[in-house]
Write an enzyme that holds these catalytic residues in place. Structure first.
Site, PDB file in Angstrom:
ATOM      1  N   HIS A   1     -11.774  -1.481   6.150  1.00 14.82           N
ATOM      2  CA  HIS A   1     -10.379  -1.132   6.426  1.00 14.82           C
ATOM      3  C   HIS A   1     -10.173   0.261   5.842  1.00 14.82           C
ATOM      4  O   HIS A   1     -10.123   1.234   6.565  1.00 14.82           O
ATOM      5  CB  HIS A   1      -9.461  -2.190   5.825  1.00 14.82           C
TER       6      HIS A   1
ATOM      7  N   HIS B   1      -2.685 -10.755   6.547  1.00 17.30           N
ATOM      8  CA  HIS B   1      -3.076 -10.099   5.285  1.00 17.30           C
ATOM      9  C   HIS B   1      -3.348 -11.164   4.237  1.00 17.30           C
ATOM     10  O   HIS B   1      -2.435 -11.938   3.921  1.00 17.30           O
ATOM     11  CB  HIS B   1      -1.969  -9.138   4.808  1.00 17.30           C
TER      12      HIS B   1
ATOM     13  N   HIS C   1      -6.346   2.973   1.140  1.00 15.86           N
ATOM     14  CA  HIS C   1      -5.164   2.638   1.938  1.00 15.86           C
ATOM     15  C   HIS C   1      -4.049   3.656   1.759  1.00 15.86           C
ATOM     16  O   HIS C   1      -2.873   3.376   1.935  1.00 15.86           O
ATOM     17  CB  HIS C   1      -4.650   1.222   1.623  1.00 15.86           C
TER      18      HIS C   1
ATOM     19  N   ASP D   1      -6.452  -8.369   6.651  1.00 18.02           N
ATOM     20  CA  ASP D   1      -6.551  -6.996   6.144  1.00 18.02           C
ATOM     21  C   ASP D   1      -6.193  -6.919   4.656  1.00 18.02           C
ATOM     22  O   ASP D   1      -5.530  -7.806   4.126  1.00 18.02           O
ATOM     23  CB  ASP D   1      -5.582  -6.075   6.910  1.00 18.02           C
TER      24      ASP D   1
HETATM   25 ZN    ZN Z   1      -3.811  -2.507   5.962  1.00 17.71          ZN
END
Ligand code: ZN
Length: 485
Positions: free
Chosen positions: A337, A445, A341, A288
């Site tokens: 995603h 990540h 964010h 991610d």
């Molecule tokens: Zn994330």
């Protein structure tokens, strides 16, 4: 002897003279007989006939007449005789008049008659008036009479007797004079005709839920065929990612009358294939928040081991955006995603979420040439940070599902975004988690250097223990969390 001769000569000269005299006499007699037999007389020719009708009020001009001599045997002679006219035609008074034409020939006077009727045969004249600068159209609310006049030579002003009939494309003005002569004048009304508003494309459209909806449009033309499409208003909106029936109403109005056509657009939910659980032991490595500074290193490593992974990407490091394209070309799966964010921004509303989502889709599209249908919620579907907007996760799951998107959570957490900050820690967390299950969706990540550094050891461990590393697709298990909002 000579005397006798002389006498004889005298006698001969006299008989010649008598002969000549007789000869001329005979010619005169036969001429007179011929003329008598020929019946030579005068014939009139009247142009227009013996009875004519002429318009009231217009000075009488004789249509023409002539008199010539003719005979039974010798036919028309070339003798044209002067003609005198008697009688009078008063065209200011209706009625019947008689004209007499006469011509003299030899000892006789010959005559011919013409009957002239003075009648009102001229129809009235209608004059349509035009107001300078007045341009009627459907938008001015139709046509407003600019005025008219009707005049008849005999009856005078007939304006009050004009009958006005408004038809679809013209106005007819009709008037008759007392003699029954009718005049019809027309005023064209095409400019005020109702405009034509035509939809391009179908009036009923069925489309799959998607990023955008493009209205096929319309054409609009006024009575004279001119393009008036800028005057059309379109009401209604299609939310292309929300299933449902939408109506778009296209209208033209002049304040009195409104012309409208409606298009129905049905947005249908996209079907997602059922998740299929493979029999093999599978590890889906998912990364991610990238691409970021360590993504290139990660891609190089994955290439060496021939391992395919999944990247749920963001736009947080735009300078590495091209790595989305590289990862895609090397067989990895790209999913959305989030662009920003920013939890408080994206979970504020469905619209806000989709706006952020589609922005990322566009970046993916620009890098890979395709849109993806896989995504992972920021914070996962079980996140609690969105609780400031109660129920948003439940609504977003339904909405994105209708749009044909499949979301993926995880069942193994490397904890690299939590308390684990070392490669060793990441390796331990991931291998322990995968060892417990047949199918693992591993959350990592690629924005963390220690996570990227842990990948090689995880791959070696997996390969030694009979795991296959795969990239996610729409048929993969999606490991959904329990929704907490
Ligand atoms: Zn994330």
């Amino acid at each position: 002897m000579a005397r006798k001769k002389k006498e004889k000569k005298k006698k001969t000269g006299r008989s010649w003279k008598i002969t000549l005299l007789l000869f001329f006499l005979m010619i005169l007699i036969s001429g007179a007989i011929l003329l008598t037999l020929d019946g030579r007389h005068v014939q009139f020719r009247l142009v227009g006939g013996q009875e004519i009708t002429v318009p009231f009020g217009v000075d009488y001009v004789d249509p023409g007449r002539s008199a010539v001599t003719v005979g039974r045997i010798l036919g028309p002679g070339s003798l044209v005789l002067p003609v005198e006219t008697s009688g009078y035609v008063n065209t200011r008074v209706k009625g019947t008049y008689e004209l007499e034409y006469s011509a003299r020939f030899l000892f006789d006077t010959y005559t011919a008659k013409r009957i002239v009727h003075v009648e009102d045969i001229t129809p009235p004249v209608i004059t349509l008036q035009h107001q300078e600068g007045y341009e009627p159209s459907w938008f001015t609310g139709g046509y407003q009479e600019e005025g008219y006049l009707a005049w008849d030579d005999c009856d005078g002003n007939l304006t009050d007797y004009v009958q006005v009939e408004v038809l679809e494309d013209r106005i007819e003005y009709r008037v008759s004079d007392s003699a029954g002569n009718e005049t019809v004048a027309e005023r064209e009304l095409t400019a005020v005709k109702q405009p034509e508003l035509t939809l391009l494309g179908d009036t009923y459209m069925s489309v799959d839920a998607s990023l955008t909806f493009e209205d096929p449009g319309f054409t609009a033309r006024d009575g004279k065929g001119r393009d008036i499409s800028p005057l059309v208003t379109v009401e209604g909106e299609v939310i292309p990612y929300r299933p449902g029936a939408y109506e778009l109403v296209y209208s033209l109005t002049n304040g009195i009358e409104t012309l409208s056509v409606t298009r129905t657009v049905e947005v249908k939910a996209v079907e997602i294939p059922d998740a299929v659980l493979p029999g093999e032991k599978t590890i889906y490595l998912t990364f991610d928040d990238g691409p970021g500074p360590y993504t290139k290193q990660l891609l190089d490593l994955l290439a060496i081991y021939g391992v395919k992974a999944t990247f749920f990407v963001t736009a947080e490091h735009p300078e590495y955006e091209d790595l989305i394209g590289r990862a895609y070309r090397e067989g990895h799966t790209i999913g959305v995603h989030t662009t920003s964010h920013d939890f408080y921004k994206i979970y504020a509303s469905e619209e806000a979420y989709m706006e952020d989502f589609y922005a990322m889709e566009e970046i993916i599209h620009s890098q890979t040439g395709e849109y993806t249908r896989l995504f992972r919620f920021a914070g996962g579907s079980s996140n609690t940070v969105s609780q400031f907007n109660p129920g948003i996760m439940t609504r977003l799951i339904a909405l994105t599902g209708d749009l044909g998107y499949q979301y993926y959570d995880w069942n193994v957490d490397s904890d690299d975004a939590g308390g684990t900050k070392t490669s060793t820690g990441v390796v331990t967390n991931v291998t322990a988690g995968c060892a417990e299950r047949h199918v693992s969706l591993v959350l990592m990540h690629d924005t963390k250097d220690y996570s990227v550094q842990a990948v090689e050891q995880i791959i070696i461990w997996g390969q030694q223990n009979g795991y296959t590393f795969r990239a996610l697709n729409l048929s993969s298990p999606s490991s959904h969390h329990v929704i907490k909002n």
